[in-house]
Motif scaffolding. Structure first.
Motif, PDB file in Angstrom:
ATOM      1  N   ARG A  28       0.823  -1.207   0.000  1.00 15.56           N
ATOM      2  CA  ARG A  28       0.000   0.000   0.000  1.00 15.56           C
ATOM      3  C   ARG A  28       0.859   1.260   0.000  1.00 15.56           C
ATOM      4  O   ARG A  28       0.365   2.357   0.188  1.00 15.56           O
ATOM      5  CB  ARG A  28      -0.898   0.006   1.237  1.00 15.56           C
ATOM      6  N   MET A  29       2.146   1.075  -0.241  1.00 12.51           N
ATOM      7  CA  MET A  29       3.078   2.198  -0.188  1.00 12.51           C
ATOM      8  C   MET A  29       3.697   2.419  -1.570  1.00 12.51           C
ATOM      9  O   MET A  29       3.851   1.493  -2.347  1.00 12.51           O
ATOM     10  CB  MET A  29       4.175   1.859   0.830  1.00 12.51           C
ATOM     11  N   PHE A  30       4.071   3.641  -1.843  1.00  9.18           N
ATOM     12  CA  PHE A  30       4.787   3.970  -3.074  1.00  9.18           C
ATOM     13  C   PHE A  30       6.164   4.483  -2.702  1.00  9.18           C
ATOM     14  O   PHE A  30       6.296   5.369  -1.872  1.00  9.18           O
ATOM     15  CB  PHE A  30       4.037   5.023  -3.891  1.00  9.18           C
TER      16      PHE A  30
END
Length: 129
Positions: free
Chosen positions: A63-65
């Motif tokens: 869920r992270m970039f």
């Protein structure tokens, strides 16, 4: 006695046919998945090529970039593209082998039914019910 032997041979051939067709479907599904991965990697690579080298690019991790250089992302997509092409080629070989096995099993079944028409009659009467 010959009738029982033919019945046992029929059941064995039928089992092999079911097993082979299940394996064939599995390989076909894997090929579809790999083809989708290949297309996704190709399209992503094409989009990355259009960007300038100083553009901020991000990699999705759960869920992270995470900020990554464009060159790293392009290398990853090129590797995914190569891996999916290799896997597709391998799966194609497996598919061809399984199709040959399926044709062989079908021929064996056809020969058995031609050899014993009584068995064919019994099978037809069972499937009608």
């Amino acid at each position: 006695m010959a009738d029982e032997a033919n019945r046992a041979a029929f059941l064995e051939i039928q089992g092999r046919m079911i097993e082979t067709s299940a394996k064939l479907k599995q390989v076909q599904n894997q090929m579809r998945n790999k083809e989708g991965e290949r297309k996704r990697a190709y399209l992503t690579l094409e989009e990355l090529k259009q960007l300038s080298d100083d553009t901020n690019t991000y990699k999705s991790i759960g869920r992270m970039f995470m900020l990554e250089p464009k060159s790293v992302l392009m290398e990853e997509q090129e590797q995914k593209l190569k891996d999916s092409q290799t896997a597709t080629a391998s799966l194609q070989t497996s598919k061809e082998y399984l199709e040959k096995q399926m044709a062989e099993v079908e021929n064996n079944l056809r020969e058995l039914l031609q050899q014993d028409p009584g068995l064919a009659q019994q099978i037809m009467s069972m499937s009608v019910m």
